[in-house]
Design a protein around this motif. Structure first.
Motif, PDB file in Angstrom:
ATOM      1  N   PRO A 115       0.804  -1.233   0.000  1.00 11.26           N
ATOM      2  CA  PRO A 115       0.000   0.000   0.000  1.00 11.26           C
ATOM      3  C   PRO A 115       0.833   1.278   0.000  1.00 11.26           C
ATOM      4  CG  PRO A 115      -0.096  -1.093   2.147  1.00 11.26           C
ATOM      5  CD  PRO A 115       0.547  -2.054   1.203  1.00 11.26           C
ATOM      6  N   GLN A 116       2.006   1.245   0.619  1.00 18.22           N
ATOM      7  CA  GLN A 116       2.855   2.428   0.658  1.00 18.22           C
ATOM      8  C   GLN A 116       3.857   2.460  -0.495  1.00 18.22           C
ATOM      9  OE1 GLN A 116       2.134   4.745   2.936  1.00 18.22           O
ATOM     10  NE2 GLN A 116       0.521   3.352   3.659  1.00 18.22           N
ATOM     11  N   ARG A 117       3.747   1.473  -1.384  1.00 21.74           N
ATOM     12  CA  ARG A 117       4.620   1.368  -2.569  1.00 21.74           C
ATOM     13  C   ARG A 117       6.104   1.314  -2.178  1.00 21.74           C
ATOM     14  NH1 ARG A 117       1.582   2.108  -7.073  1.00 21.74           N
ATOM     15  NH2 ARG A 117       3.422   2.406  -8.369  1.00 21.74           N
ATOM     16  N   GLN A 118       6.378   0.620  -1.076  1.00 20.44           N
ATOM     17  CA  GLN A 118       7.760   0.492  -0.623  1.00 20.44           C
ATOM     18  C   GLN A 118       8.585  -0.393  -1.556  1.00 20.44           C
ATOM     19  OE1 GLN A 118       8.031  -0.221   3.807  1.00 20.44           O
ATOM     20  NE2 GLN A 118       5.804  -0.203   3.639  1.00 20.44           N
ATOM     21  N   ILE A 119       7.992  -1.492  -2.017  1.00 25.42           N
ATOM     22  CA  ILE A 119       8.696  -2.370  -2.944  1.00 25.42           C
ATOM     23  C   ILE A 119       8.928  -1.645  -4.268  1.00 25.42           C
ATOM     24  CG2 ILE A 119       8.678  -4.594  -4.124  1.00 25.42           C
ATOM     25  CD1 ILE A 119       8.886  -4.770  -1.085  1.00 25.42           C
ATOM     26  N   ASP A 120       7.930  -0.897  -4.714  1.00 27.40           N
ATOM     27  CA  ASP A 120       8.079  -0.122  -5.956  1.00 27.40           C
ATOM     28  C   ASP A 120       9.259   0.848  -5.858  1.00 27.40           C
ATOM     29  OD1 ASP A 120       5.252  -0.979  -5.561  1.00 27.40           O
ATOM     30  OD2 ASP A 120       5.003  -0.131  -7.562  1.00 27.40           O
ATOM     31  N   GLY A 121       9.308   1.559  -4.726  1.00 33.68           N
ATOM     32  CA  GLY A 121      10.387   2.525  -4.551  1.00 33.68           C
ATOM     33  C   GLY A 121      11.747   1.872  -4.513  1.00 33.68           C
ATOM     34  N   TRP A 122      11.844   0.732  -3.825  1.00 36.29           N
ATOM     35  CA  TRP A 122      13.123   0.032  -3.757  1.00 36.29           C
ATOM     36  C   TRP A 122      13.533  -0.474  -5.135  1.00 36.29           C
ATOM     37  CZ3 TRP A 122      14.813  -5.066  -4.525  1.00 36.29           C
ATOM     38  CH2 TRP A 122      16.099  -5.354  -4.029  1.00 36.29           C
ATOM     39  N   ALA A 123      12.582  -0.999  -5.904  1.00 34.79           N
ATOM     40  CA  ALA A 123      12.887  -1.528  -7.230  1.00 34.79           C
ATOM     41  C   ALA A 123      13.364  -0.439  -8.183  1.00 34.79           C
ATOM     42  CB  ALA A 123      11.656  -2.235  -7.798  1.00 34.79           C
ATOM     43  N   ARG A 124      12.809   0.745  -8.072  1.00 36.23           N
ATOM     44  CA  ARG A 124      13.133   1.814  -9.015  1.00 36.23           C
ATOM     45  C   ARG A 124      14.532   2.410  -8.785  1.00 36.23           C
ATOM     46  NH1 ARG A 124       9.192   2.862 -12.325  1.00 36.23           N
ATOM     47  NH2 ARG A 124      10.278   4.703 -13.094  1.00 36.23           N
ATOM     48  N   ARG A 125      15.154   2.059  -7.664  1.00 38.60           N
ATOM     49  CA  ARG A 125      16.520   2.541  -7.438  1.00 38.60           C
ATOM     50  C   ARG A 125      17.500   1.949  -8.437  1.00 38.60           C
ATOM     51  NH1 ARG A 125      19.181  -0.771  -2.359  1.00 38.60           N
ATOM     52  NH2 ARG A 125      21.075  -0.246  -3.489  1.00 38.60           N
ATOM     53  N   PHE A 126      17.098   0.844  -9.092  1.00 38.81           N
ATOM     54  CA  PHE A 126      17.986   0.180 -10.044  1.00 38.81           C
ATOM     55  C   PHE A 126      17.807   0.692 -11.470  1.00 38.81           C
ATOM     56  CE2 PHE A 126      17.182  -2.718  -6.496  1.00 38.81           C
ATOM     57  CZ  PHE A 126      18.483  -2.916  -6.058  1.00 38.81           C
ATOM     58  N   ILE A 127      16.932   1.663 -11.638  1.00 42.36           N
ATOM     59  CA  ILE A 127      16.743   2.302 -12.938  1.00 42.36           C
ATOM     60  C   ILE A 127      17.653   3.514 -13.016  1.00 42.36           C
ATOM     61  CG2 ILE A 127      15.110   3.434 -14.475  1.00 42.36           C
ATOM     62  CD1 ILE A 127      12.885   1.857 -13.126  1.00 42.36           C
ATOM     63  N   SER A 128      18.433   3.601 -14.061  1.00 45.66           N
ATOM     64  CA  SER A 128      19.373   4.710 -14.207  1.00 45.66           C
ATOM     65  C   SER A 128      18.636   6.029 -14.391  1.00 45.66           C
ATOM     66  CB  SER A 128      20.293   4.459 -15.407  1.00 45.66           C
ATOM     67  OG  SER A 128      21.101   5.597 -15.661  1.00 45.66           O
ATOM     68  N   PRO A 129      19.027   7.083 -13.697  1.00 50.32           N
ATOM     69  CA  PRO A 129      18.368   8.390 -13.853  1.00 50.32           C
ATOM     70  C   PRO A 129      18.618   9.010 -15.223  1.00 50.32           C
ATOM     71  CG  PRO A 129      20.308   8.575 -12.442  1.00 50.32           C
ATOM     72  CD  PRO A 129      20.082   7.110 -12.668  1.00 50.32           C
ATOM     73  N   THR A 130      19.590   8.477 -15.951  1.00 49.03           N
ATOM     74  CA  THR A 130      19.893   9.012 -17.287  1.00 49.03           C
ATOM     75  C   THR A 130      18.901   8.533 -18.329  1.00 49.03           C
ATOM     76  OG1 THR A 130      21.344   7.162 -17.907  1.00 49.03           O
ATOM     77  CG2 THR A 130      22.338   8.998 -16.698  1.00 49.03           C
ATOM     78  N   GLY A 131      18.064   7.541 -17.974  1.00 46.21           N
ATOM     79  CA  GLY A 131      17.108   7.005 -18.923  1.00 46.21           C
ATOM     80  C   GLY A 131      17.670   5.907 -19.797  1.00 46.21           C
ATOM     81  N   HIS A 132      18.929   5.491 -19.532  1.00 50.24           N
ATOM     82  CA  HIS A 132      19.579   4.436 -20.311  1.00 50.24           C
ATOM     83  C   HIS A 132      19.904   3.290 -19.355  1.00 50.24           C
ATOM     84  CE1 HIS A 132      22.010   2.903 -23.712  1.00 50.24           C
ATOM     85  NE2 HIS A 132      22.767   2.394 -22.761  1.00 50.24           N
ATOM     86  N   THR A 133      18.968   2.369 -19.211  1.00 54.27           N
ATOM     87  CA  THR A 133      19.129   1.260 -18.283  1.00 54.27           C
ATOM     88  C   THR A 133      19.127  -0.063 -19.048  1.00 54.27           C
ATOM     89  OG1 THR A 133      17.946   2.492 -16.565  1.00 54.27           O
ATOM     90  CG2 THR A 133      18.207   0.117 -16.238  1.00 54.27           C
ATOM     91  N   GLU A 134      20.222  -0.805 -18.969  1.00 52.54           N
ATOM     92  CA  GLU A 134      20.277  -2.107 -19.612  1.00 52.54           C
ATOM     93  C   GLU A 134      19.467  -3.107 -18.790  1.00 52.54           C
ATOM     94  OE1 GLU A 134      24.250  -3.356 -20.294  1.00 52.54           O
ATOM     95  OE2 GLU A 134      24.709  -1.691 -21.666  1.00 52.54           O
ATOM     96  N   THR A 135      18.645  -3.888 -19.452  1.00 52.79           N
ATOM     97  CA  THR A 135      17.741  -4.816 -18.779  1.00 52.79           C
ATOM     98  C   THR A 135      18.491  -5.821 -17.921  1.00 52.79           C
ATOM     99  OG1 THR A 135      16.087  -4.590 -20.531  1.00 52.79           O
ATOM    100  CG2 THR A 135      15.967  -6.570 -19.147  1.00 52.79           C
ATOM    101  N   LEU A 136      19.488  -6.476 -18.494  1.00 53.92           N
ATOM    102  CA  LEU A 136      20.217  -7.496 -17.746  1.00 53.92           C
ATOM    103  C   LEU A 136      20.988  -6.873 -16.590  1.00 53.92           C
ATOM    104  CD1 LEU A 136      20.944 -10.451 -17.434  1.00 53.92           C
ATOM    105  CD2 LEU A 136      22.846 -10.107 -19.014  1.00 53.92           C
ATOM    106  N   ALA A 137      21.549  -5.686 -16.786  1.00 56.49           N
ATOM    107  CA  ALA A 137      22.290  -5.012 -15.725  1.00 56.49           C
ATOM    108  C   ALA A 137      21.358  -4.646 -14.574  1.00 56.49           C
ATOM    109  CB  ALA A 137      22.975  -3.765 -16.270  1.00 56.49           C
TER     110      ALA A 137
END
Length: 308
Positions: free
Chosen positions: A124-146
């Motif tokens: 409900p607090q989207r804690q898992i969502d927030g933790w998962a999104r830390r692995f997305i590069s802020p530059t917008g260029h995120t390799e899937t396997l990485a």
């Protein structure tokens, strides 16, 4: 290519004879291109009055045992021999359109993947969502396997592995808050985190062994749990957050399911006087017959646990 001998013994002990209901047993490794079942034997004492096999909705082999006699002890002894040709991370070949995150699964695959993308635990607090999104590069260029590899190694690096003999699994939110857990807790956390990002992910139950003296794996001596994520071009790829590894090296699959409760190795019922149950003991031993060169010989992963 190691040839492995696996022994998985589950023992239940009671104060006085009890009767046993139907037992569902999932200990037979899955056949696949990277693991070949050479021999398998399932011995149950007391002998069941009937033993039948089936394949569940995920294609797992399940033995159904029924009994017509009482006993003070129930022993389920599985002995298998598996030829293992593990897939390495360098063999993960992702389709061009899916190499960068985000991407969308193809229209042909999406209908069959939807239930594996669907979240199974409340957040409900989207804690898992927030933790998962830390692995997305802020530059917008995120390799899937990485992205998935970084998530795997982050759990290994930032969380404390604590064996827990009691039944059950922490919720992903509990694991995230406590920063510790078992292999099954880590698997469910990563599955929910991957699903939060739109990946199709499944729970895997099986065995872990040390593929060489240089590769020491955590989680031996019992059944092990990890994650499979569907990546276009390579299909279902293994991720073991307990050990921070990608690929199936050192991992033998037994059951694959959408949720952990669909992949319990042994489940069943008994009836008798209250307080009859004494304990349950699980012992898993893995030895190597033959395989790789002497300086890269796989090391057995042995041990046992007891629940009172």
């Amino acid at each position: 290519m190691p040839l492995l001998n696996l022994s998985h013994v589950t023992s239940y002990t009671y104060r006085q004879p009890v009767s046993f209901g139907e037992h569902r047993i999932m200990v037979r490794p899955r056949e696949s291109y990277d693991q070949h079942l050479i021999d398998a034997d399932l011995h149950i004492d007391p002998p069941p009055s009937d033993l039948r096999w089936l394949q569940d909705v995920f294609g797992n082999s399940v033995a159904i045992a029924t009994f017509n006699r009482r006993a003070k002890r129930l022993v389920i002894d599985s002995r298998v021999q598996v030829l293992h040709a593990p897939a390495e991370v360098e063999h993960v070949d992702i389709e061009e359109y899916a190499r960068l995150y985000p991407f969308t699964y193809s229209s042909e695959e999406m209908p069959d993947l939807l239930r594996s993308i669907e979240r199974q635990h409340l957040d409900p607090q989207r804690q898992i969502d927030g933790w998962a999104r830390r692995f997305i590069s802020p530059t917008g260029h995120t390799e899937t396997l990485a992205l998935l590899s970084d998530m795997t190694t982050a759990i290994k690096r930032e969380f404390t592995y604590v064996p827990r003999p009691e039944k059950g699994t922490q919720t992903p939110i509990e694991t995230l808050a406590r920063r510790k857990g078992t292999c099954r807790d880590y698997a469910m956390l990563m599955i929910e985190a991957a699903r939060a990002l739109g990946f199709a992910a499944r729970f895997v139950s099986g065995y872990v062994y040390n593929p060489s003296a240089r590769d020491q794996r955590t989680g031996g001596g019992n059944t092990h749990a990890w994650v499979r994520v569907y990546l276009p071009g390579s299909g279902w790829v293994e991720f073991d957050p307990t050990n921070g590894i990608v690929g199936s090296r050192g991992l033998i699959r037994v059951a694959v399911a959408r949720d952990i409760y669909q992949a319990v190795p042994v489940s069943g019922t008994w009836s008798g006087f209250p307080g009859s149950f004494l304990d349950m003991e699980v012992s898993v031993n893995i030895s190597v017959d033959q395989g790789v060169s002497a300086d890269d010989t796989p090391i057995a992963a042995n041990g046992s646990r007891k629940i009172r």
